[in-house]
Write a protein that holds these residues in place. Structure first.
Motif, PDB file in Angstrom:
ATOM      1  N   PHE A  88       6.618   9.830   9.077  1.00 11.75           N
ATOM      2  CA  PHE A  88       6.115   8.917   8.068  1.00 11.75           C
ATOM      3  C   PHE A  88       4.651   9.065   7.605  1.00 11.75           C
ATOM      4  O   PHE A  88       4.167   9.374   6.617  1.00 11.75           O
ATOM      5  CB  PHE A  88       6.392   7.452   8.832  1.00 11.75           C
ATOM      6  CG  PHE A  88       5.427   6.311   8.184  1.00 11.75           C
ATOM      7  CD1 PHE A  88       6.130   5.930   6.994  1.00 11.75           C
ATOM      8  CD2 PHE A  88       4.030   5.938   8.529  1.00 11.75           C
ATOM      9  CE1 PHE A  88       5.371   4.959   6.257  1.00 11.75           C
ATOM     10  CE2 PHE A  88       3.616   4.840   7.970  1.00 11.75           C
ATOM     11  CZ  PHE A  88       4.147   4.489   6.623  1.00 11.75           C
ATOM     12  N   GLY A  92       4.185  10.877   4.333  1.00 10.52           N
ATOM     13  CA  GLY A  92       3.529   9.776   3.495  1.00 10.52           C
ATOM     14  C   GLY A  92       2.185  10.153   2.988  1.00 10.52           C
ATOM     15  O   GLY A  92       2.200  10.041   1.820  1.00 10.52           O
ATOM     16  N   SER A  93       1.545  11.014   3.729  1.00 12.71           N
ATOM     17  CA  SER A  93       0.142  11.401   3.210  1.00 12.71           C
ATOM     18  C   SER A  93       0.459  12.722   2.456  1.00 12.71           C
ATOM     19  O   SER A  93      -0.173  13.074   1.670  1.00 12.71           O
ATOM     20  CB  SER A  93      -0.683  11.778   4.472  1.00 12.71           C
ATOM     21  OG  SER A  93      -1.016  10.344   5.133  1.00 12.71           O
ATOM     22  N   CYS A 123      -0.647   4.795  16.169  1.00 10.85           N
ATOM     23  CA  CYS A 123       0.918   4.256  16.086  1.00 10.85           C
ATOM     24  C   CYS A 123       1.220   4.922  17.532  1.00 10.85           C
ATOM     25  O   CYS A 123       2.191   4.045  18.232  1.00 10.85           O
ATOM     26  CB  CYS A 123       1.633   4.539  15.024  1.00 10.85           C
ATOM     27  SG  CYS A 123       1.184   3.484  13.683  1.00 10.85           S
ATOM     28  N   VAL A 253      -3.210   3.314   0.982  1.00 10.14           N
ATOM     29  CA  VAL A 253      -2.336   2.924   2.016  1.00 10.14           C
ATOM     30  C   VAL A 253      -0.690   2.816   0.937  1.00 10.14           C
ATOM     31  O   VAL A 253       0.282   3.084   1.716  1.00 10.14           O
ATOM     32  CB  VAL A 253      -2.362   1.537   2.676  1.00 10.14           C
ATOM     33  CG1 VAL A 253      -1.429   0.913   3.625  1.00 10.14           C
ATOM     34  CG2 VAL A 253      -3.826   1.722   3.549  1.00 10.14           C
ATOM     35  N   ARG A 254      -0.965   2.126   0.154  1.00 17.74           N
ATOM     36  CA  ARG A 254       0.445   2.102  -0.618  1.00 17.74           C
ATOM     37  C   ARG A 254       0.971   3.574  -0.889  1.00 17.74           C
ATOM     38  O   ARG A 254       2.236   3.555  -1.013  1.00 17.74           O
ATOM     39  CB  ARG A 254       0.063   1.241  -2.132  1.00 17.74           C
ATOM     40  CG  ARG A 254       1.203   0.947  -3.032  1.00 17.74           C
ATOM     41  CD  ARG A 254       0.802   0.318  -4.333  1.00 17.74           C
ATOM     42  NE  ARG A 254       0.322  -0.870  -4.064  1.00 17.74           N
ATOM     43  CZ  ARG A 254      -0.646  -1.657  -5.119  1.00 17.74           C
ATOM     44  NH1 ARG A 254      -0.804  -0.690  -6.423  1.00 17.74           N
ATOM     45  NH2 ARG A 254      -1.435  -2.482  -4.783  1.00 17.74           N
ATOM     46  N   LEU A 257       2.690   4.518   2.182  1.00 17.28           N
ATOM     47  CA  LEU A 257       3.786   3.859   2.551  1.00 17.28           C
ATOM     48  C   LEU A 257       4.933   4.140   1.568  1.00 17.28           C
ATOM     49  O   LEU A 257       5.938   4.439   1.924  1.00 17.28           O
ATOM     50  CB  LEU A 257       3.408   2.197   2.060  1.00 17.28           C
ATOM     51  CG  LEU A 257       2.774   1.627   3.184  1.00 17.28           C
ATOM     52  CD1 LEU A 257       2.570   0.267   2.909  1.00 17.28           C
ATOM     53  CD2 LEU A 257       3.596   1.670   4.435  1.00 17.28           C
ATOM     54  N   GLY A 258       4.387   4.570   0.405  1.00 20.78           N
ATOM     55  CA  GLY A 258       5.602   5.057  -0.708  1.00 20.78           C
ATOM     56  C   GLY A 258       6.025   6.415  -0.412  1.00 20.78           C
ATOM     57  O   GLY A 258       7.241   6.760  -0.293  1.00 20.78           O
ATOM     58  N   LEU A 261       7.823   6.148   3.489  1.00 20.16           N
ATOM     59  CA  LEU A 261       8.967   5.076   3.701  1.00 20.16           C
ATOM     60  C   LEU A 261      10.284   5.738   3.746  1.00 20.16           C
ATOM     61  O   LEU A 261      11.186   5.407   4.811  1.00 20.16           O
ATOM     62  CB  LEU A 261       8.979   4.029   2.467  1.00 20.16           C
ATOM     63  CG  LEU A 261      10.116   2.998   3.002  1.00 20.16           C
ATOM     64  CD1 LEU A 261       9.764   2.350   4.104  1.00 20.16           C
ATOM     65  CD2 LEU A 261       9.778   1.951   1.812  1.00 20.16           C
ATOM     66  N   LEU A 264      10.480   7.314   7.345  1.00 21.64           N
ATOM     67  CA  LEU A 264      10.790   6.532   8.178  1.00 21.64           C
ATOM     68  C   LEU A 264      12.125   5.832   8.443  1.00 21.64           C
ATOM     69  O   LEU A 264      12.755   5.876   9.303  1.00 21.64           O
ATOM     70  CB  LEU A 264       9.724   5.277   7.908  1.00 21.64           C
ATOM     71  CG  LEU A 264       9.646   4.315   9.107  1.00 21.64           C
ATOM     72  CD1 LEU A 264       9.056   4.778  10.497  1.00 21.64           C
ATOM     73  CD2 LEU A 264       8.692   3.140   8.566  1.00 21.64           C
ATOM     74  N   THR A 402      10.397   6.461  -4.282  1.00 19.65           N
ATOM     75  CA  THR A 402      10.273   5.992  -3.100  1.00 19.65           C
ATOM     76  C   THR A 402      11.509   5.129  -2.781  1.00 19.65           C
ATOM     77  O   THR A 402      12.320   5.161  -1.934  1.00 19.65           O
ATOM     78  CB  THR A 402       9.108   5.126  -2.774  1.00 19.65           C
ATOM     79  OG1 THR A 402       8.061   5.693  -3.042  1.00 19.65           O
ATOM     80  CG2 THR A 402       9.181   4.621  -1.342  1.00 19.65           C
ATOM     81  N   SER A 406      14.674   6.300  -0.209  1.00 19.40           N
ATOM     82  CA  SER A 406      14.637   5.272   1.039  1.00 19.40           C
ATOM     83  C   SER A 406      16.251   4.834   1.007  1.00 19.40           C
ATOM     84  O   SER A 406      16.781   4.977   2.201  1.00 19.40           O
ATOM     85  CB  SER A 406      13.700   4.218   0.987  1.00 19.40           C
ATOM     86  OG  SER A 406      12.370   4.512   1.009  1.00 19.40           O
TER      87      SER A 406
END
Length: 468
Positions: A88, A92-93, A123, A253-254, A257-258, A261, A264, A402, A406
């Protein structure tokens, strides 16, 4: 001497910028096919070696007994969760990082790198605390029988203690890959895996630690990999890893997450799917759980080749999509589809022919071999579809689609496999457990086709707009 002093006095920022410019040229100008093969080779090797040491655990633990082999199937759900967290933050990054490097925005890329790394470590600590506190009810919830549960607890205890390093290892591996530094990512993972080949039997049999020794060996080796990957990242990454760059904001952060995700969802659904397989196999006894656990490890080993090819494609896809070079993105995608499908067909034939022998390598119990071999052969009929399923999903994730990425990630392992594996055994008995993955693969393939066709058409339209 003067040259030596000149090199020592170079501004580190200028060195980083020069490295970023050189990498940008390589990723956007070199022939796509050769570039993907260059980047995927270390990723494939890393995945194969990592999967090999997972199989080594399965092999050595199989010498201890059927219940211990079943414990690996239970522990696999937890390992999938740790991978989910690592992927994730890494993907994600990394997805956005690659696109930002394609736009020549190294400062934003550096912030994404640091947020991904430190977020993963944080985490991981949370998983350690929650996992150790709830371990006994957790293994029961994951499908353990009364005989398997004590061994699952023994194996998972040291692994959960190392959770921050496990999560961060997967994250750093991804972040190095997205910068086009797959070779350095490979060194970190392969070093830990090779250590495990020697350490696991020494702890299991030499020190008579049994299945606890297997878990301890995995924890130690993952920690070693973390240390090596951290060094590689600080030394060779295109952008700098620094706590000073750890500045999360809503936009960054968005983006994470995008980009993360789909990973994840894919890994989380995988953990749920493994749990569902264990629960479905539970009524048929320890042999069914052990047989399906071995099959899952073998198929992961097979799919790791394709995942490695996709991991070589993702940085190429991200750089070129960020630079607006859409024809290169499509060309790389179709190259990977052809390569992955061809490889999977060959591997499926080999696995089908050698299925009983392969299962027998890990466990000599004839019931385990019968259940596992038949399940493996069924999956051989549909595993070639995973080339299209995986490559499409990786492309969607990398270019920022995304929602679609997902949803399709959820389809194969969650939306389809979980209900299928819980429904079919009521109709077909143990055969329902054995055929569930293949049914899920076919359904996922059919659902992926229209979404991927839409995305490719959109890329074609964007290419035409840029040309005009």
């Amino acid at each position: 001497m003067a040259n030596g002093l000149q090199v020592k006095n170079l501004d580190p920022k200028k060195i980083k910028h020069a490295r970023a410019d050189a990498k940008y040229y390589e990723m956007t100008q070199r022939p796509v096919e050769g570039l993907i093969m260059k980047l995927s080779a270390p990723a494939v090797i890393s995945n194969l070696v990592t999967m090999a040491y997972n199989l080594v655990d399965t092999f050595f633990i199989g010498r201890l007994g059927t219940a211990q082999s079943g414990a690996i199937g239970i522990a696999f759900s937890i390992m999938t969760i740790l991978q989910a967290v690592g992927f994730f933050f890494g993907n994600g990054s990394g997805n956005t990082l690659a696109r930002e490097l394609g736009k020549h925005d190294e400062d934003r890329a550096a912030k994404l790198l640091s947020i991904g790394f430190f977020g993963s470590v944080g985490c991981g600590f949370l998983i350690t605390v929650l996992g150790l506190v709830t371990l006994r009810p957790l293994v029961s919830m994951l499908g353990s029988t009364e005989t398997i549960a004590p061994y699952a607890i023994e194996y998972l205890t040291p692994l959960l203690c190392a959770a921050p390093f496990v999560c961060a290892s997967f994250t750093m591996n991804g972040l190095l890959r997205y910068q086009g530094q797959s070779a350095y990512a490979m060194v970190g993972l392969v070093s830990g895996a090779m250590l495990n080949l020697a350490l696991a039997p020494a702890l299991i049999f030499g020190l008579h630690l049994g299945i606890f020794g297997a878990g301890l060996a995995t924890a130690i080796c993952q920690t070693v990999s973390f240390g090596i990957l951290l060094y590689m990242s600080r030394k060779f990454s295109v952008v700098s890893l620094s706590y000073c760059q750890f500045r999360p904001n809503v936009l960054l952060v968005r983006e994470i997450l995008g980009g993360g995700l789909p990973s994840l969802v894919r890994q989380g659904a995988g953990s749920i799917a493994v749990t569902c397989v264990n629960l479905a196999a539970n009524p048929f006894g320890d042999a069914a759980i052990a047989g399906m656990a071995i099959v899952m490890r073998i198929m992961l080993f097979t799919n790791s080749v394709i995942v490695g090819l996709g991991q070589g494609f993702q940085p190429v896809c991200g750089y070129n999509y960020g630079a607006g070079l859409f024809p290169r993105v499509k060309r790389g995608y179709w190259f990977c589809i052809r390569m992955s499908t061809s490889l999977l067909v060959v591997l499926a034939v080999v696995l089908f022919i050698s299925a009983p022998h392969l299962i027998g390598v890990f466990r000599s119990d004839p019931v385990v071999i019968a259940i596992g071999a038949f399940a493996l052969r069924i999956q051989c009929f549909t595993c070639a579809l995973n080339g299209f399923n995986m490559m499409s999903n990786m492309m969607q994730q990398t270019i920022g689609m995304t929602g679609i990425a997902s949803f399709l990630a959820l389809c194969r392992l969650g939306l389809f496999l979980a209900p299928v594996v819980l429904i079919l055994p009521h109709i077909f008995g143990v055969l329902g457990v054995q055929m569930a993955q293949s049914v899920s693969d076919v359904l996922s393939f059919l659902v992926t086709i229209p979404f991927q066709r839409m995305i490719l058409r959109r890329l074609q339209s964007n290419s035409a707009v840029r040309i005009h």
